[in-house]
Design a protein around this motif. Structure first.
Motif, short mmCIF file in Angstrom:
data_model
loop_
_atom_site.label_atom_id
_atom_site.label_comp_id
_atom_site.label_asym_id
_atom_site.label_seq_id
_atom_site.Cartn_x
_atom_site.Cartn_y
_atom_site.Cartn_z
N LEU A 52 -11.12 31.14 -18.37
CA LEU A 52 -10.17 32.28 -18.61
C LEU A 52 -11.37 33.65 -18.60
N ALA A 53 -12.18 33.53 -19.46
CA ALA A 53 -13.11 34.59 -19.86
C ALA A 53 -13.83 34.82 -18.33
N ASN A 54 -14.12 33.85 -17.53
CA ASN A 54 -14.84 34.24 -16.27
C ASN A 54 -13.78 35.14 -15.33
N LEU A 55 -12.55 34.59 -15.39
CA LEU A 55 -11.68 35.30 -14.57
C LEU A 55 -11.59 36.76 -14.94
N LYS A 56 -11.33 36.95 -16.23
CA LYS A 56 -11.34 38.49 -16.83
C LYS A 56 -12.19 39.24 -16.35
N ARG A 57 -13.49 38.65 -16.32
CA ARG A 57 -14.92 39.47 -15.62
C ARG A 57 -14.68 39.94 -14.45
N LYS A 58 -14.16 38.88 -13.61
CA LYS A 58 -13.86 39.24 -12.00
C LYS A 58 -12.73 40.20 -12.07
N VAL A 59 -11.70 40.33 -12.87
CA VAL A 59 -10.80 41.32 -12.81
C VAL A 59 -11.35 42.81 -13.35
N ASP A 60 -11.84 42.76 -14.30
CA ASP A 60 -12.61 43.83 -14.80
C ASP A 60 -13.59 44.49 -13.89
N ALA A 61 -14.18 43.79 -13.12
CA ALA A 61 -15.09 44.18 -12.19
C ALA A 61 -14.61 45.07 -11.04
N GLY A 62 -13.03 44.78 -10.90
CA GLY A 62 -12.47 45.51 -9.71
C GLY A 62 -11.50 44.82 -9.03
N ALA A 63 -11.26 43.45 -9.31
CA ALA A 63 -10.21 42.56 -8.52
C ALA A 63 -8.76 43.19 -8.59
N ASP A 64 -7.95 43.11 -7.33
CA ASP A 64 -6.88 43.81 -7.35
C ASP A 64 -5.65 42.66 -7.67
N ALA A 65 -5.86 41.42 -7.48
CA ALA A 65 -4.96 40.50 -7.53
C ALA A 65 -5.78 39.20 -7.87
N VAL A 66 -5.01 38.26 -8.51
CA VAL A 66 -5.52 36.91 -8.44
C VAL A 66 -4.73 35.81 -7.52
N TYR A 67 -5.37 34.77 -6.93
CA TYR A 67 -4.56 33.79 -6.15
C TYR A 67 -4.97 32.50 -6.77
N THR A 68 -4.21 31.82 -7.01
CA THR A 68 -4.41 30.52 -7.81
C THR A 68 -4.86 29.60 -6.86
N GLN A 69 -5.56 28.41 -7.44
CA GLN A 69 -5.77 27.25 -6.73
C GLN A 69 -4.54 26.35 -6.72
N LEU A 70 -4.49 25.43 -5.56
CA LEU A 70 -3.00 24.82 -5.53
C LEU A 70 -2.82 24.04 -6.75
N PHE A 71 -1.70 24.01 -7.04
CA PHE A 71 -1.16 23.05 -8.06
C PHE A 71 0.44 22.66 -7.99
N PHE A 72 0.71 21.60 -8.71
CA PHE A 72 2.03 20.99 -8.20
C PHE A 72 2.99 20.93 -9.44
N ASN A 73 2.44 21.25 -10.52
CA ASN A 73 3.21 21.16 -11.75
C ASN A 73 3.60 22.84 -12.26
N ASN A 74 4.70 23.38 -12.01
CA ASN A 74 4.87 24.58 -12.18
C ASN A 74 4.49 25.12 -13.63
N SER A 75 4.65 24.16 -14.74
CA SER A 75 4.46 24.40 -16.21
C SER A 75 2.81 24.81 -16.08
N CYS A 76 2.28 24.46 -15.44
CA CYS A 76 0.62 24.54 -15.40
C CYS A 76 0.32 26.10 -15.00
#
Length: 292
Positions: free
Chosen positions: A163-187
């Motif tokens: 999650l810290a790595n993701l925040k670095r990407k967003v703080d660097a200027g990303a506009d949106a996050v697209y998730t890896q595939l998943f099959f359990n919505n609770s995840c």
């Protein structure tokens, strides 16, 4: 063409579709047929992947240009750090920009074949946040998407580090996050809550891959650290010799999963189409997104 930064405004819902560069003329023909089918549902953009080790880097730009010129639909080019110096990365971005591409999916990338761990090129970049920063520095108007992992990146030490790595990407200027595939919505729900708590406030778009072949999805989930719910896996195993039944189970599951996500207020869904249209068409129609 629309930029990612302009999508997911309050009250809107945007579909997007991901394809990959084919390896043959027949594959190209099948892909263009798929695009003709799916673009009728007016996706906000179509993204095109970037082959392992940068093997399709030029082809990715070519296909994105075709998507925009022939199909009049915004394209998003995948872009990785793999086997490239900073100068080569900037040159690729220049070529993409000159081709009219306004959106980039900025990823670290997988190690080239035969390389077990990611090793940056001499004079290259090591992390996706560095790639986002490079894009922002040299092409500040580019729309930028980045990857998020509801079930944690396979190379991450733990969820907190991921999650810290993701925040670095967003703080660097990303506009949106697209998730890896998943099959359990609770995840996904848990991941989204953790993102908010970590100060990540950009749109988070769930990535959905409709199951059409049991063996294929087993291979894919093993590579990307995603899990199949026990009940779903059991149903698929029970029809492992029946391709039609596998398709039906997978599509019906995806329809239910997507409807739950929409009811929960997600701003969009990113579909991993695997260059095929039948599953996505069924899902789009069931969700009320009719072809125009």
């Amino acid at each position: 063409m629309t930029r990612i930064s302009e999508l997911y405004q309050s009250g809107t819902f945007d579909l997007s579709v991901e394809i990959f560069p084919p390896k043959s003329e027949k594959g190209d023909a099948n892909l263009f047929k798929t695009l003709e089918e799916l673009i009728g549902y007016q996706p906000a953009f179509v993204s095109c992947t970037y082959g392992a080790g940068g093997s399709t880097s030029k082809r990715t730009i070519e296909l994105c240009k075709i998507i925009q010129d022939r199909f009049q639909t915004p394209a998003t080019a995948h872009f990785t750090c793999v086997v490239s110096t900073r100068e080569e990365l900037i040159e690729w971005l220049k070529n993409a920009s000159e081709a009219g591409i306004n959106n980039i999916m900025a990823l670290r990338g997988d190690p080239p074949e035969g390389q077990e761990t990611f090793i940056p090129a001499d004079g290259g970049l090591r992390y996706a946040n560095e790639l986002v920063a490079l894009i922002r520095e040299h092409f500040p108007k580019m729309g930028i998407g980045v990857a998020g992992y509801p079930e944690v990146h396979p190379d991450a030490v733990d969820a907190k580090t991921d999650l810290a790595n993701l925040k670095r990407k967003v703080d660097a200027g990303a506009d949106a996050v697209y998730t890896q595939l998943f099959f359990n919505n609770s995840c996904f729900h848990d991941f989204r809550e953790r993102c908010v708590q970590a100060g990540i406030h950009c749109p988070i778009i769930p990535g959905i891959m409709p199951i059409t072949e049991f063996k294929r999805i087993q291979r894919i989930t093993a590579m990307c650290n995603s899990t199949l719910p026990v009940e779903l896996k059991g149903k698929l195993e029970s029809v492992k010799d029946d391709a039609t039944a596998q398709f039906e189970i997978g599509v019906e599951y995806a329809i239910k999963q997507c409807q739950e996500l929409i009811d929960d207020g997600v701003p969009g869904i990113h579909f991993y189409a695997l260059n095929r249209s039948p599953a996505c068409k069924r899902i789009f129609e069931a969700l009320g997104f009719h072809k125009r």
